[in-house]
Design an enzyme around this catalytic site. Structure first.
Site, short mmCIF file in Angstrom:
data_model
loop_
_atom_site.label_atom_id
_atom_site.label_comp_id
_atom_site.label_asym_id
_atom_site.label_seq_id
_atom_site.Cartn_x
_atom_site.Cartn_y
_atom_site.Cartn_z
N CYS A 40 0.83 -1.21 0.00
CA CYS A 40 0.00 0.00 0.00
C CYS A 40 0.86 1.26 0.00
O CYS A 40 0.69 2.14 -0.84
CB CYS A 40 -0.93 -0.01 1.21
N LYS B 5 -2.42 7.11 -5.74
CA LYS B 5 -3.27 8.27 -5.50
C LYS B 5 -2.52 9.57 -5.75
O LYS B 5 -3.12 10.59 -6.13
CB LYS B 5 -3.85 8.24 -4.09
N GLY C 92 11.24 -14.42 5.93
CA GLY C 92 10.88 -15.37 6.99
C GLY C 92 10.13 -16.56 6.43
O GLY C 92 9.52 -16.50 5.38
N VAL D 169 -10.48 -2.25 -10.34
CA VAL D 169 -10.06 -1.02 -9.67
C VAL D 169 -8.73 -0.49 -10.22
O VAL D 169 -8.61 0.67 -10.59
CB VAL D 169 -9.94 -1.27 -8.15
N HIS E 146 -24.33 23.37 4.02
CA HIS E 146 -24.60 23.88 2.67
C HIS E 146 -23.60 24.98 2.33
O HIS E 146 -23.37 25.85 3.14
CB HIS E 146 -26.02 24.45 2.63
P1 NAI Z 1 -9.97 -6.53 -9.76
O1 NAI Z 1 -10.38 -7.85 -9.28
O2 NAI Z 1 -10.61 -5.30 -9.19
O3 NAI Z 1 -10.18 -6.42 -11.34
C1 NAI Z 1 -9.63 -7.34 -12.25
C2 NAI Z 1 -10.46 -7.32 -13.50
O4 NAI Z 1 -9.80 -8.07 -14.52
C3 NAI Z 1 -11.84 -7.95 -13.31
O5 NAI Z 1 -12.83 -7.04 -13.70
C4 NAI Z 1 -11.77 -9.18 -14.20
O6 NAI Z 1 -13.02 -9.51 -14.77
C5 NAI Z 1 -10.75 -8.77 -15.25
N1 NAI Z 1 -10.16 -9.92 -15.95
C6 NAI Z 1 -9.66 -11.05 -15.39
N2 NAI Z 1 -9.23 -11.88 -16.36
C7 NAI Z 1 -9.42 -11.27 -17.54
C8 NAI Z 1 -9.19 -11.62 -18.90
N3 NAI Z 1 -8.63 -12.80 -19.23
N4 NAI Z 1 -9.49 -10.73 -19.88
C9 NAI Z 1 -10.07 -9.55 -19.54
N5 NAI Z 1 -10.32 -9.17 -18.28
C10 NAI Z 1 -10.01 -10.02 -17.28
O7 NAI Z 1 -8.37 -6.49 -9.58
P2 NAI Z 1 -7.31 -5.31 -9.81
O8 NAI Z 1 -7.96 -4.16 -10.47
O9 NAI Z 1 -6.15 -5.95 -10.45
O10 NAI Z 1 -6.96 -4.89 -8.35
C11 NAI Z 1 -6.39 -5.85 -7.45
C12 NAI Z 1 -6.80 -5.57 -6.03
O11 NAI Z 1 -6.21 -4.38 -5.56
C13 NAI Z 1 -8.28 -5.43 -5.89
O12 NAI Z 1 -8.73 -6.32 -4.91
C14 NAI Z 1 -8.51 -4.04 -5.46
O13 NAI Z 1 -9.54 -3.96 -4.50
C15 NAI Z 1 -7.18 -3.59 -4.90
N6 NAI Z 1 -7.03 -2.18 -5.23
C16 NAI Z 1 -7.77 -1.27 -4.57
C17 NAI Z 1 -7.73 0.07 -4.90
C18 NAI Z 1 -8.60 1.03 -4.18
O14 NAI Z 1 -9.18 0.69 -3.17
N7 NAI Z 1 -8.76 2.26 -4.67
C19 NAI Z 1 -6.86 0.55 -5.96
C20 NAI Z 1 -6.17 -0.50 -6.65
C21 NAI Z 1 -6.25 -1.81 -6.27
#
Ligand code: NAI
Length: 461
Positions: free
Chosen positions: A45, A54, A117, A181, A438
């Site tokens: 993070c 961000k 570890g 995301v 407001h």
């Molecule tokens: P994600 O799970 O949000 O999105 C991955 C996307 O890739 C999904 O929509 C999926 O359908 C797509 N996908 C998978 N295989 C595919 C394929 N063969 N062809 C096309 N599309 C495909 O995972 P992401 O965006 O990689 O993020 C990883 C983690 O990091 C998430 O759990 C997220 O919550 C966290 N994260 C959180 C943020 C925030 O809170 N602002 C910012 C960035 C990441």
């Protein structure tokens, strides 16, 4: 740093959000802690995730504001994006937070151990031949960027988010594989910086975990921003071309660009760490725990991205605090996974907590659920910012609000009140009595509650 090993109340493997939060809370509770990590304190993070991305998104916002300043009567020219300058700003933010965190860890109850570890017994982690024994052990080893079979990440043309954070130039064009995301955040940044961007998403919509109406509004906004996206077709392969890459989708359609970002999810870092040998149950690499985050083996707990569920830093923090308190015998309340707020920092921003309308209907029955959308068009501050979007409430009839979903500029800042409303199981009639300042965007949330309570102010019933 060489440590002699030793015995502690808690040995924590992994010093990211989950691990370091557990260490700080345990130290407050007068427990002795060994906090072990092979890389920097702060984990993904701070160094490779939330914070640097961000910062990029903020620089992207500044670029957009400059480019579009004339609509506010301000004349400015966007001369260009100096990536060295952007990266210096981003690294400065990370560096200051890192220093602060290192300061927080300097306390007698915490021993920081630098090194890789491995769990060698149910109560022992070994680092460079030295044994750290814990009356309790917390596994907090986090996650890594997943790829797909046949998709080779080379860090130059095919990147993960870690590589993308270090790019020393704005790509002329980019393919973003995955419309989750990470995908929509990087697509948003690169478009603001001037790149031509195409998102490829296998599911029928972008940010598919969000309420369907939120996806539709994001897609509309992205279309307006000329961010290209292709949904509903899985990616098949990527090939190198003379100047970049060519991605092929199922069905044969192709897209070419300078680089491709792989953003298809994050996998748990649990391989070769001795977990299975000590009897811990893994499911597709994730550590299975009960709701109190105990693994069922010895006094071993797990927190953060290795535990199935939302992979979010603030979930890791809360789980770390929870386990430290559990070990200290404080019997903390179990964390409601649905009550964890979620923010996607693209332009527009998305913020949500609780159940989507579809999930609420599944859970309570379609005729037992009411939803209400308040359009930001009626909100003074949103008009001033010239942003579009809405606040959506999902309520159980004659019961509390079980979902809040928001899309529009700066909506992430409203999620604090939204999560209180969800977690305190507030009724619309209760929230409608409370005063929202407001003109703030926060008022949109207040207005939505007024409407749901049957007394709309700046909206039709
Ligand atoms: P994600 O799970 O949000 O999105 C991955 C996307 O890739 C999904 O929509 C999926 O359908 C797509 N996908 C998978 N295989 C595919 C394929 N063969 N062809 C096309 N599309 C495909 O995972 P992401 O965006 O990689 O993020 C990883 C983690 O990091 C998430 O759990 C997220 O919550 C966290 N994260 C959180 C943020 C925030 O809170 N602002 C910012 C960035 C990441």
């Amino acid at each position: 740093m060489s440590q002699p090993g030793g015995t502690f109340d808690i040995v924590i493997l992994g010093a990211g959000s989950g691990g370091y939060a557990a260490a700080l809370r345990a130290a407050e509770l007068n427990l002795s802690v060994a906090l072990i990590d092979k890389a920097e304190l702060g984990g993904t993070c701070l160094h490779r995730g939330c914070i640097p991305t961000k910062a990029l998104l903020h620089a992207a916002e500044v670029a957009d504001q400059t480019r579009e300043s004339e609509q506010f009567g301000v004349k400015a020219d966007l001369v260009g994006i100096d990536m060295a300058g952007v990266n210096a700003y981003k690294d400065g933010v990370v560096g200051r937070l890192y220093k602060g965190l290192q300061g927080l860890m300097k306390q007698p109850n915490i021993t920081l151990v630098q090194g890789a570890g491995k769990l060698v017994a149910q109560d022992t982690v070994e680092v460079d031949g030295k044994k750290y024994t814990g009356r309790n052990v917390i596994l907090a080893t986090g996650s890594y960027s997943r790829s797909l079979p046949g998709l080779e990440v080379d860090g130059k043309r095919v990147l993960t988010s870690e590589h993308a954070l270090k790019l020393d130039r704005v790509p002329s064009s980019a393919i973003v594989l995955g419309g989750g995301v990470i995908g929509v955040e990087f697509a948003s940044v690169w478009k603001s910086f001037g790149a031509d961007v195409t998102i490829l998403e296998a599911l029928p919509r972008l940010v598919a975990a969000e309420d369907e109406e939120i996806s539709k509004t994001l897609e509309r906004a992205f279309r307006k921003r000329k961010i290209n996206f292709k949904v509903g077709k899985p990616f098949e392969k990527v090939e190198h071309t003379e100047n970049g890459v060519k991605a092929t989708l199922a069905g044969g359609e192709t897209v070419e660009a300078e680089i491709l970002l792989v953003a298809v999810g994050r996998g748990p870092t649990t391989k070769d760490l001795g977990y299975e040998q000590q009897g811990i149950t893994l499911d597709r690499g994730f550590v299975i725990t009960n709701e109190r985050l105990h693994t069922g083996v010895g006094n071993i707990y797990a927190v953060g991205d290795i535990v199935p569920g939302l992979q979010l830093a603030h979930r890791g923090f809360q789980q770390g605090i929870f386990v430290a308190e559990e070990i200290a015998g404080k019997n903390p309340a179990v964390i409601d996974e649905n009550g964890i707020p979620r923010v996607t920092y693209s332009d527009p921003e998305i913020a949500s907590v609780g159940l989507t309308e579809a999930r609420a209907k599944e859970q309570y029955g379609a005729d037992k659920v009411t939803s209400y959308n308040y359009n930001l068009g009626g909100n003074g501050k949103s008009q001033i910012l010239k942003t579009a979007g809405f606040v959506k409430l999902v309520r159980v009839n004659d019961g509390p609000v079980v979902g809040v979903h928001m899309v529009g500029a700066r909506m992430g800042e409203l999620v604090g009140e939204a999560q209180l409303i969800y977690n305190w199981e507030a009724f619309p009639e209760e929230v409608a009595q409370l005063v929202h300042a407001h003109p703030t965007q926060n008022e949109a949330l207040g207005e939505a509650f007024l409407a749901l309570a049957g007394k709309p102010l700046h909206a039709h019933s």
